[in-house]
Write a protein that holds these residues in place. Structure first.
Motif, PDB file in Angstrom:
ATOM      1  N   UNK A 127       0.560  -1.248   0.031  1.00 47.16           N
ATOM      2  CA  UNK A 127      -0.135  -0.105   0.111  1.00 47.16           C
ATOM      3  C   UNK A 127       0.892   1.224  -0.005  1.00 47.16           C
ATOM      4  N   UNK A 128       0.271   2.466  -0.565  1.00 42.11           N
ATOM      5  CA  UNK A 128       1.108   3.657  -0.354  1.00 42.11           C
ATOM      6  C   UNK A 128       0.396   4.384   1.025  1.00 42.11           C
ATOM      7  N   UNK A 129       1.522   4.311   1.935  1.00 43.08           N
ATOM      8  CA  UNK A 129       1.284   5.080   2.997  1.00 43.08           C
ATOM      9  C   UNK A 129       2.077   6.452   3.208  1.00 43.08           C
ATOM     10  N   UNK A 152      -5.611  10.846   0.117  1.00 46.43           N
ATOM     11  CA  UNK A 152      -6.632   9.926  -0.296  1.00 46.43           C
ATOM     12  C   UNK A 152      -6.801   9.867  -1.740  1.00 46.43           C
ATOM     13  N   UNK A 153      -7.304  11.293  -2.083  1.00 49.79           N
ATOM     14  CA  UNK A 153      -7.716  11.433  -3.459  1.00 49.79           C
ATOM     15  C   UNK A 153      -6.392  11.244  -4.562  1.00 49.79           C
ATOM     16  N   UNK A 154      -5.447  11.443  -4.035  1.00 47.51           N
ATOM     17  CA  UNK A 154      -4.133  11.483  -4.682  1.00 47.51           C
ATOM     18  C   UNK A 154      -3.444  10.171  -4.479  1.00 47.51           C
ATOM     19  N   UNK A 155      -4.331   9.031  -4.643  1.00 44.44           N
ATOM     20  CA  UNK A 155      -3.772   7.719  -4.762  1.00 44.44           C
ATOM     21  C   UNK A 155      -2.853   7.247  -3.615  1.00 44.44           C
ATOM     22  N   UNK A 156      -2.981   7.805  -2.551  1.00 44.68           N
ATOM     23  CA  UNK A 156      -2.708   7.598  -1.259  1.00 44.68           C
ATOM     24  C   UNK A 156      -3.281   6.429  -0.482  1.00 44.68           C
ATOM     25  N   UNK A 157      -3.139   5.295  -0.300  1.00 50.35           N
ATOM     26  CA  UNK A 157      -4.048   4.221   0.328  1.00 50.35           C
ATOM     27  C   UNK A 157      -4.361   4.685   1.875  1.00 50.35           C
ATOM     28  N   UNK A 158      -3.434   5.212   2.528  1.00 50.54           N
ATOM     29  CA  UNK A 158      -4.047   5.764   4.058  1.00 50.54           C
ATOM     30  C   UNK A 158      -2.899   6.832   4.444  1.00 50.54           C
ATOM     31  N   UNK A 159      -3.087   7.674   5.193  1.00 49.21           N
ATOM     32  CA  UNK A 159      -2.434   8.723   5.568  1.00 49.21           C
ATOM     33  C   UNK A 159      -2.283   8.495   7.296  1.00 49.21           C
ATOM     34  N   UNK A 160      -0.987   8.392   7.561  1.00 49.03           N
ATOM     35  CA  UNK A 160      -0.645   8.011   9.261  1.00 49.03           C
ATOM     36  C   UNK A 160      -0.215   9.121   9.875  1.00 49.03           C
ATOM     37  N   UNK A 247       2.547  -2.654   4.509  1.00 45.49           N
ATOM     38  CA  UNK A 247       2.167  -4.086   3.941  1.00 45.49           C
ATOM     39  C   UNK A 247       0.650  -4.428   4.140  1.00 45.49           C
ATOM     40  N   UNK A 248      -0.050  -3.512   4.828  1.00 45.13           N
ATOM     41  CA  UNK A 248      -1.671  -3.671   5.004  1.00 45.13           C
ATOM     42  C   UNK A 248      -1.706  -4.586   6.142  1.00 45.13           C
ATOM     43  N   UNK A 249      -0.870  -4.568   7.262  1.00 48.82           N
ATOM     44  CA  UNK A 249      -1.164  -5.303   8.343  1.00 48.82           C
ATOM     45  C   UNK A 249      -1.964  -4.643   9.280  1.00 48.82           C
ATOM     46  N   UNK A 250      -1.756  -3.428   9.167  1.00 48.56           N
ATOM     47  CA  UNK A 250      -2.592  -2.478  10.216  1.00 48.56           C
ATOM     48  C   UNK A 250      -3.270  -1.418   9.451  1.00 48.56           C
ATOM     49  N   UNK A 251      -4.616  -1.080   9.559  1.00 49.17           N
ATOM     50  CA  UNK A 251      -5.493  -0.265   8.894  1.00 49.17           C
ATOM     51  C   UNK A 251      -6.104   0.684   9.572  1.00 49.17           C
TER      52      UNK A 251
END
Length: 401
Positions: A127-129, A152-160, A247-251
């Motif tokens: 994912x793109x974090x 998120x609209x710019x193709x980031x999967x998540x913002x931490x 890695x998508x292990x925490x969301x």
């Protein structure tokens, strides 16, 4: 205020023009009257990004607002950006170092294609974090929610989002990780553990009875008998979070909600199965989402310790497996969790705390096994149906024929 980050060539270096005192600002306007000849104020954004020198004009509007602008035709204005502190840079360095060591591609100060969004560190794995460190209060009109939405609209999967300030975390209005405060030498030390104190949670599932040790969200002392889902703070280090999130292990759960949080993919599946995938907890209500914070140990330790554990003979578990298709292993795990809970009776102090942790570990193992089993393609029941069936077999066994 646009173009707020500037370099002053009189020895002060990089500063935030919006934070200069009124007296210093008035003096700067006078000294920088002929900005190109004076060469006192340089655009920090253009210099840091492109190593291009642009000498900036400085003046005040009639309304009193401060203006730092490029010369006509030189460059477009830049949006407000907080000045990067030593701690901010150290955190970004650490995230980049940990992410790179884990095998992710890391990009510092990464901007989207349209240039409207920026990430302190962009980690690219499964994912793109987008990692964002916030040390100072958010600027009006440039808050975390707006920036998260754009990212998120710019193709980031998540913002931490990450901060070490409880004040900033409470005012962010998005899901935000809060860690213990650390100085630059500690942050730069790879052996120093930056602990996440808020924003990372464990999802709990329980049947609402006095024996389960949780307060009923409906206020019924003896419990309402329903199955409830809630969350409570859990522990993780910043380094482990950086290793797992790309890695998508925490969301994130409800990333645009101030009461949102991060959790494991297994717990996320439980949460979504119960509440749905809405951006807010409209189905569960804020009370049900945060009741475990008020009293995570239940009604009281004395009441939580009251329990009886009806045994389930192995042959009865085998018959249940044949009748429903649910493996007897799940029954054994639930029975083990109930045995650990029964041992709370009569304990107090450190002994109670140790046994309570043992019970929670056994319960977590059971819930993880239920989630894994329900996810199999050949299972015709939902996760909640599997859990209810197992608990019914353990706690309300059918009489021997």
């Amino acid at each position: 205020m646009h173009n707020n980050l500037i370099y002053l060539t009189d020895g002060r270096g990089k500063v935030d023009a919006s934070k200069i005192s009124d007296i210093e600002w008035a003096r700067l306007i006078v000294n920088n009257r002929d900005s190109v000849r004076r060469q006192l104020v340089k655009c920090a954004w253009c210099w840091d990004e492109d190593h291009v020198t642009h000498w900036m004009k400085t003046y005040s509007r009639n309304s009193g607002g401060r203006v730092v602008s490029h010369q006509p035709g030189e460059s477009a204005d830049h949006p407000y950006q907080a000045l990067e502190s030593d701690e901010h840079k150290a955190y970004c360095d650490r995230v980049e170092r940990v992410g790179t060591a884990e095998g992710y591609a890391a990009q510092r100060e990464s901007r989207s294609d349209d240039g409207r969004t920026r990430s302190d560190v962009l980690l690219i794995g499964a994912r793109h974090l987008s990692y964002e460190m916030q040390h100072s209060p958010f600027k009006p009109g440039y808050g975390a929610r707006e920036r998260t939405r754009r990212s998120l609209a710019a193709k980031r999967d998540a913002v931490a989002w990450h901060t070490d300030s409880s004040i900033i975390a409470d005012g962010a209005r998005v899901a935000m990780l809060r860690s213990n405060q650390a100085r630059r030498p500690q942050i730069e030390n790879p052996r120093y553990e930056v602990r996440i104190l808020g924003g990372y949670r464990k999802v709990l599932v329980w049947d609402c009875t006095s024996r389960e040790g949780h307060r009923c969200p409906l206020g019924r002392y003896a419990g309402c008998g329903a199955t409830h889902v809630d969350s409570q703070p859990s522990a993780i280090s910043l380094d482990d979070f950086i290793r797992r999130a790309p890695a998508g292990l925490v969301v994130p759960v409800w990333p645009l909600d101030r009461l949102g949080f991060w959790t494991t993919t297994q717990d996320y599946a439980i949460w979504v199965d119960h509440f749905g995938e809405a951006s807010r907890a409209s189905r569960g209500g804020a009370g049900s989402r945060r009741q475990s914070e008020r009293q995570a140990d239940g009604h009281s330790r004395r009441t939580a310790a009251r329990d009886h554990t009806p045994g389930v003979p192995q042959q009865r578990a085998d018959r249940f497996e044949v009748a429903t298709g649910v493996p007897s292993e799940l029954i054994n795990l639930e029975r083990s969790a109930m045995d650990e809970h029964a041992r709370l009776a009569g304990l107090d102090g450190e002994a109670y705390d140790a046994q309570w942790k043992a019970w929670r570990m056994a319960a977590e193992e059971f819930h993880a096994a239920v989630t894994e089993y329900a996810a199999q393609s050949d299972v015709g029941m939902s996760r909640c149906e599997v859990e209810q069936a197992v608990k019914k077999a353990v706690r309300h066994p059918e009489p021997e024929s």
